[in-house]
Scaffold this active site. Structure first.
Site, short mmCIF file in Angstrom:
data_model
loop_
_atom_site.label_atom_id
_atom_site.label_comp_id
_atom_site.label_asym_id
_atom_site.label_seq_id
_atom_site.Cartn_x
_atom_site.Cartn_y
_atom_site.Cartn_z
N ASN A 9 0.86 -1.20 0.20
CA ASN A 9 -0.15 0.13 -0.03
C ASN A 9 0.97 1.03 0.13
O ASN A 9 1.53 1.74 0.97
CB ASN A 9 -0.75 -0.01 1.23
CG ASN A 9 -1.59 1.13 1.58
OD1 ASN A 9 -1.88 2.02 0.57
ND2 ASN A 9 -2.53 1.46 2.63
N TRP A 10 0.95 1.88 -1.12
CA TRP A 10 2.06 2.95 -1.16
C TRP A 10 1.64 4.06 -0.69
O TRP A 10 2.20 5.14 -0.56
CB TRP A 10 2.16 3.14 -2.67
CG TRP A 10 3.30 2.28 -3.26
CD1 TRP A 10 3.92 1.07 -2.61
CD2 TRP A 10 3.74 2.35 -4.75
NE1 TRP A 10 4.77 0.77 -3.48
CE2 TRP A 10 4.71 1.25 -5.02
CE3 TRP A 10 3.49 2.96 -5.82
CZ2 TRP A 10 5.29 0.92 -6.02
CZ3 TRP A 10 3.98 2.74 -7.03
CH2 TRP A 10 4.95 1.60 -7.17
N LYS A 11 -0.07 4.47 -0.22
CA LYS A 11 -0.58 5.50 0.17
C LYS A 11 -0.46 6.56 -0.71
O LYS A 11 -0.11 6.38 -1.80
CB LYS A 11 0.19 5.65 1.61
CG LYS A 11 -0.13 4.36 2.63
CD LYS A 11 0.03 4.94 3.84
CE LYS A 11 -0.33 3.27 4.71
NZ LYS A 11 -0.03 3.46 6.06
N HIS A 94 -9.79 1.58 4.72
CA HIS A 94 -8.22 1.76 5.34
C HIS A 94 -8.51 2.81 6.54
O HIS A 94 -9.29 3.59 6.44
CB HIS A 94 -7.27 2.26 4.37
CG HIS A 94 -5.82 2.25 5.13
ND1 HIS A 94 -5.52 3.23 5.98
CD2 HIS A 94 -4.93 1.36 5.05
CE1 HIS A 94 -4.12 2.66 6.30
NE2 HIS A 94 -3.78 1.64 5.84
N GLU A 96 -6.83 4.99 7.60
CA GLU A 96 -6.63 6.40 7.22
C GLU A 96 -7.85 7.05 6.72
O GLU A 96 -8.02 8.33 6.88
CB GLU A 96 -5.30 6.77 6.42
CG GLU A 96 -4.08 6.37 7.50
CD GLU A 96 -2.82 5.81 6.65
OE1 GLU A 96 -2.97 5.52 5.33
OE2 GLU A 96 -2.02 5.21 7.32
N GLU A 166 -5.58 -4.58 10.51
CA GLU A 166 -4.63 -3.68 10.69
C GLU A 166 -4.92 -2.95 12.13
O GLU A 166 -5.44 -2.02 12.11
CB GLU A 166 -4.53 -2.69 9.60
CG GLU A 166 -4.23 -3.35 8.32
CD GLU A 166 -3.61 -2.45 7.06
OE1 GLU A 166 -2.54 -2.70 6.65
OE2 GLU A 166 -4.30 -1.14 7.03
N GLY A 172 2.36 2.27 10.76
CA GLY A 172 3.41 3.36 10.53
C GLY A 172 4.07 3.88 11.85
O GLY A 172 4.65 4.99 11.91
N SER A 212 3.29 -2.06 10.43
CA SER A 212 4.35 -2.04 10.48
C SER A 212 5.16 -3.68 10.16
O SER A 212 5.93 -4.06 10.86
CB SER A 212 5.07 -1.84 11.74
OG SER A 212 4.57 -0.39 12.19
N GLY A 233 2.63 -1.05 3.97
CA GLY A 233 2.51 0.33 4.01
C GLY A 233 4.10 0.81 3.83
O GLY A 233 4.84 0.46 2.63
N GLY A 234 4.86 1.36 4.68
CA GLY A 234 6.26 1.76 4.79
C GLY A 234 7.20 0.83 3.81
O GLY A 234 7.81 1.28 2.85
P1 PGA Z 1 2.72 0.53 7.60
O1 PGA Z 1 1.11 0.53 7.01
O2 PGA Z 1 3.13 -0.88 7.35
O3 PGA Z 1 3.48 1.51 7.16
O4 PGA Z 1 2.36 0.08 8.93
C1 PGA Z 1 0.35 -0.60 6.57
C2 PGA Z 1 -1.05 0.19 6.03
O5 PGA Z 1 -1.37 1.16 6.43
O6 PGA Z 1 -1.69 -0.49 5.21
#
Ligand code: PGA
Length: 250
Positions: A9-11, A94, A96, A166, A172, A212, A233-234
């Site tokens: 997930n590149w956001k 998600h 966010e 999640e 993050g 994470s 994500g990251g």
């Molecule tokens: P993260 O994000 O791996 O950076 O914690 C995961 C996500 O939000 O899908």
């Protein structure tokens, strides 16, 4: 045996030229994996990414969509628009988006239904806050979110949904749920689905862990009984690191 699905997930990261370079670097590193590989990229990278994954085992997803078919919704993108260019997956709900853009269980459910109508496969995110976990409510929250997201779907549609568990406090932050906690939470979601849709559906639905995930912790997470891969994500922004996660079983 359920397959493992590793989705990036590149956001709101990566310009088209960066996406193209990333795919070029990732492709040879993951070409012989038996795990499913998905990249969920920003809208502006979708078309370039789709062109560049042709002939590879990498699939492309979007990070959001609207539930309406078309109309006066300035700035929104429909399921049909995504499908028309060849997108296969879409992340829905998600945390966010729930947190910053007012997504609710109701809008998540509408989006999931519209996604299926246009043959997009949804990756539905659920997860509890730290406060909810500390109050002992995590299981109740995530099973409720799951139940509401899937309401009104056919058994077959539920079976084709990917759920990403999640925990919000792990996204993050560098804090990962222990593999035992994550596995237990995912088991609770699976049990709930078995209860409502039957063993057949519940035992075959893919449920990922996210929060994470990195190369250093993915193996421990992905080799538990119920975690079917990850939403990353990251660590999905670096092709070598992401490839290590995809190849956790090598
Ligand atoms: P993260 O994000 O791996 O950076 O914690 C995961 C996500 O939000 O899908």
């Amino acid at each position: 045996m359920r397959r493992k699905v590793i989705a990036g997930n590149w956001k709101m990261n990566m310009l088209p030229n960066e996406a193209i370079n990333f795919i070029e670097e990732l492709t040879p590193l993951v070409s012989d994996t038996k795990n499913e590989v998905i990249l969920c990229v920003p809208y502006t990278d979708l078309f370039y990414s789709l062109l560049n994954v042709q002939g590879t085992n990498i699939k492309i997803g979007a990070q959001n969509m609207h539930w309406e078919e078309k109309g006066a919704y300035t700035g929104e993108v429909s399921a049909q628009m995504l499908k028309s260019i060849g997108v296969e997956y879409v992340i829905i709900g998600h945390s966010e988006r729930r947190q910053y853009f007012n997504e609710t269980d109701e809008t998540v459910n509408k989006k999931v239904k519209t996604a299926f109508k246009h043959e997009l496969k949804p990756i539905v995110c659920v997860g509890e806050t730290l406060e909810q976990r500390e109050a002992g409510k995590a299981e109740e929250i995530i099973t409720n979110q799951t139940e509401k997201a899937l309401e009104g779907l056919t058994d077959e549609q539920v079976q084709n949904t990917i759920i990403a568990y999640e925990p919000i406090w792990a996204i993050g932050t560098g804090k990962t749920a222990t593999s035992e906690d994550a596995n237990n939470a995912i088991k609770a979601i699976r049990d709930k689905i078995c209860q409502i849709y039957g063993q057949n559906v519940g035992k075959s639905i893919i449920i990922q862990y996210g929060g994470s995930v990195k190369s250093a912790n993915c193996k421990e997470l992905f080799t538990t009984s119920d975690i079917d891969g990850g939403l990353v994500g990251g660590a999905s922004l670096d092709p070598e690191e992401f490839a290590k996660i995809i190849n956790y079983d090598k």
